[in-house]
Enzyme design. Structure first.
Site, PDB file in Angstrom:
ATOM      1  N   GLY A  21      -5.988 -74.359  31.941  1.00  0.00           N
ATOM      2  CA  GLY A  21      -6.486 -74.387  33.299  1.00  0.00           C
ATOM      3  C   GLY A  21      -5.338 -74.403  34.277  1.00  0.00           C
ATOM      4  O   GLY A  21      -4.176 -74.226  33.906  1.00  0.00           O
ATOM      5  N   GLY A  22      -5.685 -74.617  35.537  1.00  0.00           N
ATOM      6  CA  GLY A  22      -4.668 -74.569  36.566  1.00  0.00           C
ATOM      7  C   GLY A  22      -3.605 -75.629  36.406  1.00  0.00           C
ATOM      8  O   GLY A  22      -2.479 -75.462  36.880  1.00  0.00           O
ATOM      9  N   MET A  23      -3.933 -76.769  35.772  1.00  0.00           N
ATOM     10  CA  MET A  23      -2.968 -77.844  35.651  1.00  0.00           C
ATOM     11  C   MET A  23      -2.221 -77.816  34.333  1.00  0.00           C
ATOM     12  O   MET A  23      -1.429 -78.703  34.058  1.00  0.00           O
ATOM     13  CB  MET A  23      -3.686 -79.194  35.803  1.00  0.00           C
ATOM     14  CG  MET A  23      -4.168 -79.464  37.219  1.00  0.00           C
ATOM     15  SD  MET A  23      -2.834 -79.486  38.427  1.00  0.00           S
ATOM     16  CE  MET A  23      -1.880 -80.863  37.820  1.00  0.00           C
ATOM     17  N   GLY A  24      -2.427 -76.848  33.506  1.00  0.00           N
ATOM     18  CA  GLY A  24      -1.683 -76.762  32.262  1.00  0.00           C
ATOM     19  C   GLY A  24      -2.553 -76.398  31.091  1.00  0.00           C
ATOM     20  O   GLY A  24      -3.730 -76.074  31.232  1.00  0.00           O
ATOM     21  N   VAL A  26      -4.136 -77.378  27.193  1.00  0.00           N
ATOM     22  CA  VAL A  26      -4.611 -78.547  26.466  1.00  0.00           C
ATOM     23  C   VAL A  26      -4.640 -78.228  24.978  1.00  0.00           C
ATOM     24  O   VAL A  26      -5.082 -77.154  24.574  1.00  0.00           O
ATOM     25  CB  VAL A  26      -6.014 -78.972  26.951  1.00  0.00           C
ATOM     26  CG1 VAL A  26      -6.431 -80.273  26.267  1.00  0.00           C
ATOM     27  CG2 VAL A  26      -6.024 -79.152  28.455  1.00  0.00           C
ATOM     28  N   LYS A  41      -2.355 -82.655  27.282  1.00  0.00           N
ATOM     29  CA  LYS A  41      -2.286 -81.690  28.375  1.00  0.00           C
ATOM     30  C   LYS A  41      -0.816 -81.491  28.721  1.00  0.00           C
ATOM     31  O   LYS A  41      -0.103 -82.436  29.043  1.00  0.00           O
ATOM     32  CB  LYS A  41      -3.064 -82.174  29.590  1.00  0.00           C
ATOM     33  CG  LYS A  41      -2.998 -81.209  30.772  1.00  0.00           C
ATOM     34  CD  LYS A  41      -3.824 -81.681  31.950  1.00  0.00           C
ATOM     35  CE  LYS A  41      -5.296 -81.424  31.700  1.00  0.00           C
ATOM     36  NZ  LYS A  41      -6.109 -81.655  32.919  1.00  0.00           N
ATOM     37  N   ASP A 142     -13.835 -83.848  41.598  1.00  0.00           N
ATOM     38  CA  ASP A 142     -14.136 -82.565  40.932  1.00  0.00           C
ATOM     39  C   ASP A 142     -15.200 -82.779  39.861  1.00  0.00           C
ATOM     40  O   ASP A 142     -15.121 -82.237  38.768  1.00  0.00           O
ATOM     41  CB  ASP A 142     -12.865 -81.981  40.310  1.00  0.00           C
ATOM     42  CG  ASP A 142     -13.041 -80.513  39.913  1.00  0.00           C
ATOM     43  OD1 ASP A 142     -12.366 -80.078  38.960  1.00  0.00           O
ATOM     44  OD2 ASP A 142     -13.861 -79.821  40.531  1.00  0.00           O
TER      45      ASP A 142
END
Length: 893
Positions: A21-24, A26, A41, A142
């Protein structure tokens, strides 16, 4: 940069990827100290220089560490190396809430959302998680079904407080919009999904200051979706979705009629657009959901405390084993083996095996899949192209090598016999042939089969399709006797049926199951018919690709998703609801709308991954320099340049025809997405395009107006190849039992009967008239090897061989009047001068290496040549043509 399986981060060893995803990214990992599975993550080192993202990652660790609640996924630590920063979290098994809602919606008896008895316990646990976070001064920001996991024991875990922000009651300063989940361009680039916008509170969507009441809004949206099965605000685009959030009135009329009044009131209070009027505290929601009266199904009554609810096994728990299978296959490749390794597992854990093609062989994309798996799950039959011809290969999964079955040139479909000792194939000429794997002896079973048939063995013979309907055939009683064939179904005119395909036979061999497809979009359904003859039975509506599972379920596809429904094979009848088992985007699709998968009775799943067909359209010069054209990657086939040279046709995933403007770079869809579209070619005037829709030769206007018609004399055995000498004629290859293929001239409007141009005992195909209309170019195997020939048109009195040493897929070069074809791993060009009665044919010149997709491998060229001599080829994707097997797949069921 991704982490390889086996990579170690401190005490943690990477086992498999879980997602990105946008944050890394997994990963699943093993904690070597505590012997437990965890989720990791990772923020790649390439992004570590981005102070904003690094700060978000650090904040995620700090925020999660402050939470300790049974309904919140825990954080175990933070690992840093020279290359990576990694957050170590609790690994939550189970499915996310969106899949649970989807499974409930798939139930044919109740197409709404989840039953109240299933939804409210989940909602109560979500409220408890949010309540604990809010008491700690933390908001989620979110909340959505994708961030909520439901475990097998019914425990709910709220995930990904990674966008949470500790509340600061001392300040009311506006928040930085970059740090808001609002769909800015930056956030979109970071990989956030449209679903996030659909759960935002109005103040959040506007970028205004927000507090815990934004989570309460999202909770109301999620609870409404659980009960109704519908999205309140989701639209086609992010701006439209945000506009709905801010302006669309809340309509609770979509809730089931039996929704209790207290639950309706709770949702309404959560969804007040003015946060000042909204439910003040999520704890109030938890108290309402704790009240037994909330379970009262009478919406007019506020309380029934003295009528305790009867415990019911939740539907999502009953469906969970299938959901685990969906999760396993959705991340297929976590532990897959290389093609050279043994496939035997030490336990019954699901093991994934990637199956590449043999050296110098390209697996082909056939309309019926082109592969099969033996009942014991140990052997695979595959059709691939070598030396310009399709051939049959057999490979045991415990061996790296595949062996070719001789004398199978041009083979189409393949299916194992029930005992696994032989295979049944379809030849180019529509012959159904049984081949013994022990001695390779052949037995003719039927003639006149559609070459796209999916063969199935029954107690009375082999089931196949002929002119789109189901037939059954058995060999003659004695050697030399003609096969015994009879019809099982007829195409229904009332439903505008065009194909009874994807057939299989239920245990016991007495009932054939098939997909009945119509010319109307979404008209497919799965039916059953006794092989001894009898009435058809509808099993599942809006369904395709029926496959029997040894677990007692019928697997089928719908909108790219594999579902399973319990089935009594003796009746046959469906005995329960359908549930999704593999989500869309995992398994590739066939041109007839189904999924490309097979399942052995031993539980091994064989399938073509979604990227199996992926390629790019590229422009290649004579020296091999390639440039990609302006089309996104897809499953393109058979590019065709228009008569004026300005546009090129492509078939996209065998469901739509597009026309690309070569000068402007724009492209237009000529057909609406539909099933079974193939063999598109321009007519001479460039105003119409001819193609096959299922088994029907059809034309459509090239101006995008959608006007279309069918060839009056066209049939299931006719395959469009190229334009004829005038605007009313077309060259087709007609599949015939005695000759495999012959070249015919047909009228677009029916002004003349189909006329045979070349009709011999050999296979002829790939016809195309020269730019000046004086020569007919084609391919023939009259010599025993595929070669390229020309004949003067319209006399056709003598054949002149152009190729030397074999050739396939001929095409005229309009820039040089050369004949081009494929041979020996190269594109070959032959100078040609046809001005005199007898042509002057030059020496073949080998051009660039043919590292491009071959196509279906008969004679229809899977490339074309522009007016200035550039070759339009299809460059294979990295994993194009690679199959995947999931050993012990049904153990997950």
């Amino acid at each position: 940069m991704s982490l390889a399986i086996g990579t170690k981060l401190g005490p943690y060893e990477i086992v498999a990827p879980l997602g990105a995803g946008g944050m890394g990214e997994v990963y699943r990992a093993t904690d070597s100290h505590l012997k437990r599975s965890v989720a990791i993550k990772v923020l790649p080192a390439s992004m570590a220089a981005d102070a904003d993202r690094l700060a978000r990652f650090q904040r995620e660790a700090e925020v999660l560490a402050a939470l300790n609640h049974p309904n919140i996924a825990a954080i175990y630590g933070l690992e840093k190396t020279a290359d990576f920063t990694a957050l170590v979290m609790e690994l939550v098994e189970g499915e996310d809430l969106s899949a649970v809602i989807g499974a409930a919606k798939a139930t044919p008896y109740d197409p709404t959302g989840m039953p109240l008895s299933d939804a409210l316990p989940i909602a109560r646990q979500i409220a408890e998680a949010l309540e604990a976070a809010h008491e700690a001064g933390i908001i989620h920001r979110d909340l959505k079904p994708q961030n909520i996991k439901v475990r097998a024991d019914g425990t709910v875990k709220v995930l990904d407080f990674g966008l949470a922000k500790a509340m600061d009651p001392a300040t009311s300063a506006p928040q930085d919009p970059i740090n808001s989940p609002t769909m800015t361009a930056r956030m979109t680039q970071m990989g956030m999904i449209l679903g996030t916008a659909a759960y935002m509170a109005p103040e959040q969507a506007k970028g205004k200051p927000m507090d815990k009441r934004a989570d309460i809004w999202a909770f109301g949206v999620v609870l409404h979706e659980m009960l109704s099965g519908q999205h309140l605000f989701l639209a086609d685009t992010i701006p439209e979705t945000l506009a709905h959030v801010m302006t669309r009135p809340i309509d609770l009329g979509t809730l089931p009629a039996a929704t209790p009044r207290r639950v309706r009131d709770l949702i309404a209070r959560c969804l007040e657009k003015d946060p000042k009027k909204r439910l003040r505290d999520i704890g109030e929601a938890r108290l309402i959901l704790d009240d037994p009266a909330a379970l009262d199904s009478d919406p007019t009554r506020a309380s029934s405390a003295d009528a305790p609810a009867t415990p019911v096994a939740p539907g999502w728990q009953r469906a969970l084993p299938w959901a685990i299978a969906a999760l396993a296959v959705a991340v297929a490749g976590w532990t897959y083996l290389s093609a050279g390794r043994g496939a035997t597992a030490s336990s019954n854990a699901v093991t994934y095996l990637d199956i590449g093609s043999p050296p110098d062989v390209e697996f082909v994309r056939l309309l019926n899949g082109g592969y099969s798996i033996s009942p014991d799950g140990r052997t695979i039959a595959m059709i691939g192209v070598r030396d310009n011809a399709r051939r049959l290969f057999i490979r045991s999964l415990d061996r790296a090598e595949a062996r070719e079955i001789p004398d199978t040139l041009g083979v189409n479909g393949v299916t194992f016999s029930p005992d696994g000792t032989s295979v049944t194939v379809i030849t180019n000429g529509g012959e159904v042939m049984r081949i013994s794997l022990a001695d390779e002896q052949r037995t003719l079973i039927a003639t006149g089969a559609d070459t796209t048939s999916v063969l199935a063995w029954s107690s009375e013979g082999v089931v196949f399709t002929r002119a789109g309907a189901l037939w059954i055939a058995a060999p003659g009683d004695k050697d030399g006797d003609a096969p015994r064939t009879r019809a099982l179904t007829t195409l229904g005119a009332a439903r505008r049926e065009v194909l009874h395909g994807m057939s299989m036979v239920l245990p016991g061999g007495r009932t054939a199951v098939f997909a009945s497809m119509t010319s109307d979009a979404g008209g497919e359904r799965v039916e059953a018919v006794p092989v001894a003859g009898g009435a058809r039975i509808v099993l599942v509506e809006r369904a395709n690709t029926p496959v029997w599972s040894p677990t007692g379920h019928l697997l089928f596809s719908r909108d790219g998703v594999m579902l399973a429904v319990p089935l009594d094979p003796a009746v046959p009848r469906v005995t329960g609801p359908a549930v999704p088992v593999i989500p869309a985007g995992v398994i590739g699709q066939q041109s007839a709308g189904g999924l490309t998968f097979r399942l052995s009775t031993a539980g091994t799943l064989l399938y073509a991954p979604a990227d199996y067909n992926t390629n790019r359209l590229v422009s290649v010069t004579r020296d091999g320099a390639a440039t990609s054209l302006d089309l996104p990657p897809a499953g393109y086939t058979n590019p065709r340049v228009s008569p004026d040279g300005r546009r090129v046709l492509v078939e996209s995933d065998a469901t739509v025809i597009e026309a690309l403007d070569l000068a402007r770079g724009t492209h237009m869809r000529l057909t609406t997405p539909a099933l079974g579209i193939s063999f598109a070619t321009w007519m001479t005037d460039g105003e119409r395009v001819l193609f096959r829709r299922f088994n029907v030769p059809t034309w459509i206007a090239a101006d995008g107006s959608g006007r279309e018609g069918v060839l009056p004399h066209g049939g299931a055995s006719d395959y469009p190849s190229a334009a004829g000498p005038d605007a009313d004629s077309v060259l087709v290859v007609r599949a015939q039992p005695d000759t495999a293929g012959d070249i015919f001239l047909m009228s677009l409007t029916g002004t003349f009967e189909p006329r045979a141009l070349i009709d011999t005992r050999a296979y002829e195909g790939g016809p195309q008239l020269s730019p000046d209309g004086r020569w007919l170019l084609y391919q023939s195997n009259a010599s025993g090897t595929a070669e390229i020939f020309v004949r003067r048109y319209p006399e056709l009195d003598r054949a002149f061989q152009v190729s030397a040493g074999g050739g396939a897929q001929p095409r005229w070069n309009p820039a040089t009047m050369e004949v081009c074809y494929r041979s020996g791993g190269r594109i070959v060009a032959v100078p040609f001068d046809g001005r005199s009665t007898e042509p002057i044919i030059g020496t073949p010149q080998r051009l660039f290496a043919d590292e491009y997709e071959f196509g279906q491998g008969i004679s229809i060229p899977n490339y074309d040549i522009t007016r200035d001599g550039r070759f339009l080829m299809l460059r294979r994707g990295d994993r194009s043509g690679t199959l995947r097997a999931a050993l012990h797949w049904t153990e997950e069921l």
